[in-house]
Design a protein around this motif. Structure first.
Motif, PDB file in Angstrom:
ATOM      1  N   HIS A   6       0.931  -1.202   0.027  1.00 30.57           N
ATOM      2  CA  HIS A   6      -0.112  -0.042  -0.036  1.00 30.57           C
ATOM      3  C   HIS A   6       0.940   1.306   0.089  1.00 30.57           C
ATOM      4  O   HIS A   6       1.739   1.360   0.720  1.00 30.57           O
ATOM      5  CB  HIS A   6      -0.816  -0.043   1.480  1.00 30.57           C
ATOM      6  CG  HIS A   6      -1.291   1.414   1.673  1.00 30.57           C
ATOM      7  ND1 HIS A   6      -2.724   1.881   1.833  1.00 30.57           N
ATOM      8  CD2 HIS A   6      -0.864   2.280   2.269  1.00 30.57           C
ATOM      9  CE1 HIS A   6      -2.893   2.972   2.159  1.00 30.57           C
ATOM     10  NE2 HIS A   6      -1.729   3.311   2.531  1.00 30.57           N
ATOM     11  N   HIS A   8       0.446   5.541   0.004  1.00 33.90           N
ATOM     12  CA  HIS A   8      -0.723   6.572   0.013  1.00 33.90           C
ATOM     13  C   HIS A   8       0.121   8.044  -0.625  1.00 33.90           C
ATOM     14  O   HIS A   8       1.326   8.214  -0.270  1.00 33.90           O
ATOM     15  CB  HIS A   8      -1.219   7.178   1.195  1.00 33.90           C
ATOM     16  CG  HIS A   8      -0.132   6.867   2.465  1.00 33.90           C
ATOM     17  ND1 HIS A   8      -0.072   5.801   3.301  1.00 33.90           N
ATOM     18  CD2 HIS A   8       0.783   7.856   2.844  1.00 33.90           C
ATOM     19  CE1 HIS A   8       0.594   5.981   4.281  1.00 33.90           C
ATOM     20  NE2 HIS A   8       1.205   7.286   4.133  1.00 33.90           N
ATOM     21  N   LEU A  34      -1.604  -1.329  -4.165  1.00 30.81           N
ATOM     22  CA  LEU A  34      -2.601  -0.551  -3.985  1.00 30.81           C
ATOM     23  C   LEU A  34      -2.070   1.000  -3.701  1.00 30.81           C
ATOM     24  O   LEU A  34      -1.407   1.289  -2.772  1.00 30.81           O
ATOM     25  CB  LEU A  34      -3.553  -0.760  -2.863  1.00 30.81           C
ATOM     26  CG  LEU A  34      -4.626   0.171  -2.547  1.00 30.81           C
ATOM     27  CD1 LEU A  34      -5.853   0.035  -3.395  1.00 30.81           C
ATOM     28  CD2 LEU A  34      -5.411  -0.136  -1.070  1.00 30.81           C
ATOM     29  N   VAL A  36      -3.566   4.794  -2.654  1.00 28.01           N
ATOM     30  CA  VAL A  36      -4.527   5.524  -2.127  1.00 28.01           C
ATOM     31  C   VAL A  36      -4.130   6.972  -2.269  1.00 28.01           C
ATOM     32  O   VAL A  36      -3.322   7.474  -1.631  1.00 28.01           O
ATOM     33  CB  VAL A  36      -4.917   5.088  -0.683  1.00 28.01           C
ATOM     34  CG1 VAL A  36      -6.043   6.016  -0.077  1.00 28.01           C
ATOM     35  CG2 VAL A  36      -5.070   3.584  -0.671  1.00 28.01           C
ATOM     36  N   THR A  67      -5.795   7.571   4.625  1.00 26.37           N
ATOM     37  CA  THR A  67      -5.400   6.534   3.588  1.00 26.37           C
ATOM     38  C   THR A  67      -4.885   5.283   4.051  1.00 26.37           C
ATOM     39  O   THR A  67      -5.399   4.226   3.377  1.00 26.37           O
ATOM     40  CB  THR A  67      -4.185   7.105   2.970  1.00 26.37           C
ATOM     41  OG1 THR A  67      -3.171   7.208   3.869  1.00 26.37           O
ATOM     42  CG2 THR A  67      -4.516   8.533   2.214  1.00 26.37           C
ATOM     43  N   GLY A  71      -6.746   1.634   2.750  1.00 31.38           N
ATOM     44  CA  GLY A  71      -6.113   0.471   2.433  1.00 31.38           C
ATOM     45  C   GLY A  71      -6.140  -0.893   3.220  1.00 31.38           C
ATOM     46  O   GLY A  71      -6.316  -1.804   2.652  1.00 31.38           O
ATOM     47  N   ILE A  83      -0.849  -6.285   5.137  1.00 35.63           N
ATOM     48  CA  ILE A  83      -0.897  -4.961   4.450  1.00 35.63           C
ATOM     49  C   ILE A  83       0.623  -4.231   4.631  1.00 35.63           C
ATOM     50  O   ILE A  83       0.716  -4.078   5.776  1.00 35.63           O
ATOM     51  CB  ILE A  83      -1.802  -4.178   4.550  1.00 35.63           C
ATOM     52  CG1 ILE A  83      -1.813  -2.877   3.651  1.00 35.63           C
ATOM     53  CG2 ILE A  83      -2.303  -3.815   6.240  1.00 35.63           C
ATOM     54  CD1 ILE A  83      -3.195  -1.998   3.622  1.00 35.63           C
ATOM     55  N   VAL A  85       2.499  -1.064   4.749  1.00 37.50           N
ATOM     56  CA  VAL A  85       2.221   0.299   4.260  1.00 37.50           C
ATOM     57  C   VAL A  85       3.474   1.289   4.171  1.00 37.50           C
ATOM     58  O   VAL A  85       4.358   1.244   4.789  1.00 37.50           O
ATOM     59  CB  VAL A  85       1.531   1.091   5.725  1.00 37.50           C
ATOM     60  CG1 VAL A  85       1.015   2.384   5.568  1.00 37.50           C
ATOM     61  CG2 VAL A  85       0.128   0.056   5.967  1.00 37.50           C
TER      62      VAL A  85
END
Length: 307
Positions: A6, A8, A34, A36, A67, A71, A83, A85
């Motif tokens: 993830h 952001h 991902l 965000v 964010t 996520g 996940i 981050v």
């Protein structure tokens, strides 16, 4: 174990390719990426690497906490196990994820079940300074000072970037508090995980480069005065507000232990930050107002307010 990477973003067109490319170079491949986006106004989403990611875009800036929540919710809905981050201004060394998962695989089953997160060791891109984890103590909070031989060490808090969260723990404890927006959201979440019986680890052999843009939000400025040169700091008004408010709110309303000792250090930190601008009122009116508003909302428990 399926891992979602993830990242952001907010106006990160100049660095987003480097972050996503570091995911693609992992020796243990991620199972999804991902992005965000917090309502960027530049061409972040037009950069070449973004084609490798699923993109979710906020209509407004919901801060780092917003964010991370988005996520985590995406990861839970799509049955990921972890996940990973990242801020957009961080890149992972190629073996960073492999090192984290190797450590986890070597833990006894009860310790695996009690683990909420595994964190890379962030190192500042400019000077290689490490960002070590923080632990709750009977007298408040303390930065962990591990020896070089301690490849893995326990902690309660690490910065968001480079933190690999186990989604079974997230499912039980819930997502972070959206009201923290910016600053100290990791502290609130680490505190909640600890109270639920979970623990985390930092793996010093799993490294990320942090602040790759080379422009941290807290910028030192040396100013010549009559009695000599003094170092001051520049800080955006939005960060002044959330730093003052969230530090005070966390200590007064969320902290599980060591409140009085931590409150002393938090008051000193808020005082220093505010004084930093009060002695230079010219061109710093917004920072001064933001500090005082943040102090008031923190003391009165108004965590729902926004900058």
């Amino acid at each position: 174990m399926r891992v979602l990477a993830h990242v952001h973003t907010l106006n990160d067109a100049d660095i987003i390719d480097r972050t996503i490319e570091s995911f693609l170079r992992q020796t243990h491949p991620v199972d999804g990426i991902l992005l965000v986006d917090n309502a960027s106004t530049d061409d972040t989403l037009e950069q070449p690497s973004v084609k490798h990611a699923t993109v979710l875009r906020h209509r407004e800036n919901l801060g780092t906490s917003g964010t991370v929540i988005t996520g985590m919710q995406f990861a839970l809905e799509h049955d990921y196990d972890w996940i990973w981050v990242f801020d957009a201004d961080s890149t992972a060394e190629p073996d960073a994820l492999e090192k984290l998962l190797e450590f986890y695989a070597g833990l006894p089953a009860p310790d695996q079940e009690a683990t909420a997160f595994l964190a890379c060791l962030p190192r500042n891109f400019g000077d290689d300074r490490p960002y070590h984890g923080v632990a709750f103590t009977p007298t408040g909070l303390a930065v962990v000072r591990p020896g070089p031989e301690e490849i893995h060490y326990p902690c309660h808090i690490s910065i968001w970037s480079g933190c690999l969260y186990r989604l079974a723990a997230v499912r039980r404890v819930g997502v972070p508090d959206a009201d923290y927006v910016l600053d100290w959201g990791e502290f609130e979440y680490g505190n909640r995980l600890m109270k639920a019986g979970y623990k985390g680890f930092i793996c010093q052999d799993s490294v990320i480069q942090h602040n790759i843009r080379g422009a941290p939000s807290l910028k030192p400025v040396d100013i010549k005065l009559v009695f000599g040169t003094t170092r001051f700091y520049e800080f955006p008004p939005i960060r002044c507000y959330y730093m003052c408010r969230n530090m005070l709110y966390f200590t007064l309303y969320d902290l599980a232990q060591g409140r009085f000792r931590l409150l002393q250090s938090v008051i000193k930190a808020v005082f220093r930050l505010t004084l930093n601008f009060l002695v230079r009122p010219r061109n710093h009116g917004r920072q001064i107002a933001s500090c005082f508003r943040g102090i008031w909302h923190g003391v009165t428990g108004n965590i729902a307010a926004r900058y």
